[in-house]
Design a protein around this motif. Sequence first.
Motif, PDB file in Angstrom:
ATOM      1  N   GLU A 271      19.226 -11.930  37.362  1.00 50.25           N
ATOM      2  CA  GLU A 271      20.233 -10.627  37.361  1.00 50.25           C
ATOM      3  C   GLU A 271      21.551 -11.108  37.452  1.00 50.25           C
ATOM      4  OE1 GLU A 271      18.695 -10.994  41.108  1.00 50.25           O
ATOM      5  OE2 GLU A 271      18.597 -10.151  39.342  1.00 50.25           O
ATOM      6  N   TYR A 272      21.186 -12.888  37.621  1.00 52.91           N
ATOM      7  CA  TYR A 272      22.785 -13.443  37.804  1.00 52.91           C
ATOM      8  C   TYR A 272      22.670 -13.546  36.846  1.00 52.91           C
ATOM      9  CZ  TYR A 272      22.115 -14.519  42.530  1.00 52.91           C
ATOM     10  OH  TYR A 272      21.375 -13.679  43.956  1.00 52.91           O
ATOM     11  N   LEU A 273      22.103 -14.278  35.524  1.00 50.83           N
ATOM     12  CA  LEU A 273      22.542 -14.467  33.845  1.00 50.83           C
ATOM     13  C   LEU A 273      22.717 -13.003  33.340  1.00 50.83           C
ATOM     14  CD1 LEU A 273      19.175 -16.414  33.676  1.00 50.83           C
ATOM     15  CD2 LEU A 273      21.825 -17.799  34.234  1.00 50.83           C
ATOM     16  N   ALA A 274      22.638 -11.522  34.059  1.00 51.99           N
ATOM     17  CA  ALA A 274      22.076 -10.620  32.453  1.00 51.99           C
ATOM     18  C   ALA A 274      23.781 -10.548  32.483  1.00 51.99           C
ATOM     19  CB  ALA A 274      22.392  -9.748  33.483  1.00 51.99           C
ATOM     20  N   GLU A 275      25.207 -10.793  32.994  1.00 56.63           N
ATOM     21  CA  GLU A 275      26.975 -10.087  32.527  1.00 56.63           C
ATOM     22  C   GLU A 275      27.287 -11.839  32.683  1.00 56.63           C
ATOM     23  OE1 GLU A 275      27.209  -7.533  32.288  1.00 56.63           O
ATOM     24  OE2 GLU A 275      25.895  -6.709  33.061  1.00 56.63           O
ATOM     25  N   ILE A 276      26.837 -12.978  32.280  1.00 57.82           N
ATOM     26  CA  ILE A 276      27.899 -14.111  32.036  1.00 57.82           C
ATOM     27  C   ILE A 276      27.339 -14.856  30.119  1.00 57.82           C
ATOM     28  CG2 ILE A 276      28.000 -15.032  34.303  1.00 57.82           C
ATOM     29  CD1 ILE A 276      25.495 -16.976  33.931  1.00 57.82           C
TER      30      ILE A 276
ATOM     31  N   ASP B  16      19.348 -10.913  25.840  1.00 58.89           N
ATOM     32  CA  ASP B  16      18.384 -10.698  26.571  1.00 58.89           C
ATOM     33  C   ASP B  16      18.498 -12.337  27.835  1.00 58.89           C
ATOM     34  OD1 ASP B  16      15.332 -11.299  28.633  1.00 58.89           O
ATOM     35  OD2 ASP B  16      15.224 -10.056  26.441  1.00 58.89           O
ATOM     36  N   ALA B  17      18.541 -11.788  29.365  1.00 59.92           N
ATOM     37  CA  ALA B  17      18.929 -12.549  29.879  1.00 59.92           C
ATOM     38  C   ALA B  17      17.623 -13.974  30.392  1.00 59.92           C
ATOM     39  CB  ALA B  17      18.824 -12.320  31.945  1.00 59.92           C
ATOM     40  N   LYS B  18      16.398 -13.314  30.352  1.00 65.11           N
ATOM     41  CA  LYS B  18      14.824 -14.340  29.839  1.00 65.11           C
ATOM     42  C   LYS B  18      15.558 -15.405  28.876  1.00 65.11           C
ATOM     43  CE  LYS B  18      11.429 -10.956  31.679  1.00 65.11           C
ATOM     44  NZ  LYS B  18      10.048 -10.244  31.083  1.00 65.11           N
ATOM     45  N   VAL B  19      16.067 -15.011  27.414  1.00 62.28           N
ATOM     46  CA  VAL B  19      15.978 -16.351  26.162  1.00 62.28           C
ATOM     47  C   VAL B  19      17.690 -16.901  27.061  1.00 62.28           C
ATOM     48  CG1 VAL B  19      17.567 -16.153  24.070  1.00 62.28           C
ATOM     49  CG2 VAL B  19      15.368 -14.257  24.970  1.00 62.28           C
ATOM     50  N   LYS B  20      18.339 -16.709  27.614  1.00 59.71           N
ATOM     51  CA  LYS B  20      19.496 -17.441  28.722  1.00 59.71           C
ATOM     52  C   LYS B  20      18.402 -18.151  29.876  1.00 59.71           C
ATOM     53  CE  LYS B  20      23.214 -13.839  28.425  1.00 59.71           C
ATOM     54  NZ  LYS B  20      23.844 -12.790  29.618  1.00 59.71           N
ATOM     55  N   ALA B  21      17.426 -17.529  30.587  1.00 57.28           N
ATOM     56  CA  ALA B  21      17.173 -18.909  30.835  1.00 57.28           C
ATOM     57  C   ALA B  21      16.437 -20.057  30.434  1.00 57.28           C
ATOM     58  CB  ALA B  21      16.361 -17.722  31.703  1.00 57.28           C
ATOM     59  N   LEU B  22      15.733 -19.546  29.354  1.00 62.04           N
ATOM     60  CA  LEU B  22      15.007 -20.294  28.116  1.00 62.04           C
ATOM     61  C   LEU B  22      15.548 -21.769  27.724  1.00 62.04           C
ATOM     62  CD1 LEU B  22      12.616 -18.204  25.965  1.00 62.04           C
ATOM     63  CD2 LEU B  22      11.517 -19.754  28.357  1.00 62.04           C
ATOM     64  N   MET B  23      17.125 -21.197  27.454  1.00 62.39           N
ATOM     65  CA  MET B  23      18.193 -22.108  27.222  1.00 62.39           C
ATOM     66  C   MET B  23      18.701 -22.514  28.056  1.00 62.39           C
ATOM     67  SD  MET B  23      20.765 -20.121  24.048  1.00 62.39           S
ATOM     68  CE  MET B  23      22.177 -21.114  24.699  1.00 62.39           C
ATOM     69  N   LEU B  24      18.340 -22.456  29.379  1.00 62.59           N
ATOM     70  CA  LEU B  24      19.184 -23.237  30.397  1.00 62.59           C
ATOM     71  C   LEU B  24      18.048 -24.202  30.385  1.00 62.59           C
ATOM     72  CD1 LEU B  24      20.561 -24.133  32.902  1.00 62.59           C
ATOM     73  CD2 LEU B  24      19.305 -22.554  34.182  1.00 62.59           C
ATOM     74  N   ALA B  25      16.283 -24.368  30.586  1.00 58.70           N
ATOM     75  CA  ALA B  25      15.791 -24.512  30.598  1.00 58.70           C
ATOM     76  C   ALA B  25      15.770 -26.283  29.022  1.00 58.70           C
ATOM     77  CB  ALA B  25      14.669 -23.833  30.121  1.00 58.70           C
ATOM     78  N   ALA B  26      15.653 -25.472  27.694  1.00 57.47           N
ATOM     79  CA  ALA B  26      16.302 -26.357  27.249  1.00 57.47           C
ATOM     80  C   ALA B  26      17.194 -26.993  27.278  1.00 57.47           C
ATOM     81  CB  ALA B  26      16.865 -25.667  25.667  1.00 57.47           C
ATOM     82  N   ALA B  27      18.189 -27.413  28.246  1.00 56.13           N
ATOM     83  CA  ALA B  27      19.598 -27.688  28.107  1.00 56.13           C
ATOM     84  C   ALA B  27      19.054 -29.138  29.041  1.00 56.13           C
ATOM     85  CB  ALA B  27      21.031 -27.213  28.829  1.00 56.13           C
ATOM     86  N   PHE B  28      18.288 -28.715  29.859  1.00 54.21           N
ATOM     87  CA  PHE B  28      17.121 -29.884  30.907  1.00 54.21           C
ATOM     88  C   PHE B  28      16.737 -30.609  30.102  1.00 54.21           C
ATOM     89  CE2 PHE B  28      17.778 -26.926  34.187  1.00 54.21           C
ATOM     90  CZ  PHE B  28      19.616 -27.145  34.757  1.00 54.21           C
ATOM     91  N   LEU B  29      16.038 -30.167  29.502  1.00 52.88           N
ATOM     92  CA  LEU B  29      14.961 -30.445  28.326  1.00 52.88           C
ATOM     93  C   LEU B  29      15.858 -31.716  27.657  1.00 52.88           C
ATOM     94  CD1 LEU B  29      12.498 -31.789  26.815  1.00 52.88           C
ATOM     95  CD2 LEU B  29      12.240 -29.845  25.293  1.00 52.88           C
TER      96      LEU B  29
END
Length: 251
Positions: free
Chosen positions: A31-36, A225-238
């Motif tokens: 939910e932290y990702l939903a509004e940013i 979608d916040a789940k896709v934002k989380a995937l983009m965050l994971a992509a940054a680490f990769l």
Amino acid sequence: MATTHQPGSSMKDLGWMESPGKISGLPSGLEYLAEIDQLLIHQQIEIFEALTNIDTKNRYAVRNTMGQQVYFVHEESDFWMRICCQSERGYLLHIVDNFGQEVIRVERPFKWCAGCCWFANADCCAWEVNVESPPGNIIGRVRQNQSPWKPYFDIIDASGNSVLKIRGPCCACQEICCRSDVEFNVLSADEGSEVGKISKQWGGLVREWMTAADNFGVSFPRDMDAKVKALMLAAAFLVDYMYFEMDYHVS
């Protein structure tokens, strides 16, 4: 800061982002990702690593544009794999919220021959990360794709559908003569429009030359979608491990 944070500590004292509250249908913590619409990733400088050239476990603070910490990230990996494989090691990244609860887990399996973009059409030669939220529940993955030269990645949802494409620059490096930000463009699945960006930010001459502690920015539409934002965050680490987690320039 995150290194002194204990579950239950005051968010105000630590400068953490206040939780917006539970959102129906969204894994707890996302939910932290939903509004940013942007995240800033700051890798912590490890003095032991800088002095010895021995890779330590990476740690990152993930902040919003107001400077409030959204997540803290810490790596789990084998000591000998860090010594022998360095940036090509397999790892688990544990992403925790302001209560110390692990809300996202990112796993990169170790592969002997991964990395070369020419052969990334074969699973055994493509770097990828699997993303879970909460741990144990797959929400998707990020996979390196075959390309003639530039970095190509797919962001794939839990159903196996490619939802976004990432296209990096021909030369994904930062050195004394290359001090500008390095940008990886995030495109729609059909590559018809740009929807976001992953940027490796220039950290200054001393930081870039003496350490492998990197800063990234990840931008995306606020209504994604916040789940896709989380995937983009994971992509940054990769991207960080593949292109910027390099040996130090000093011994």
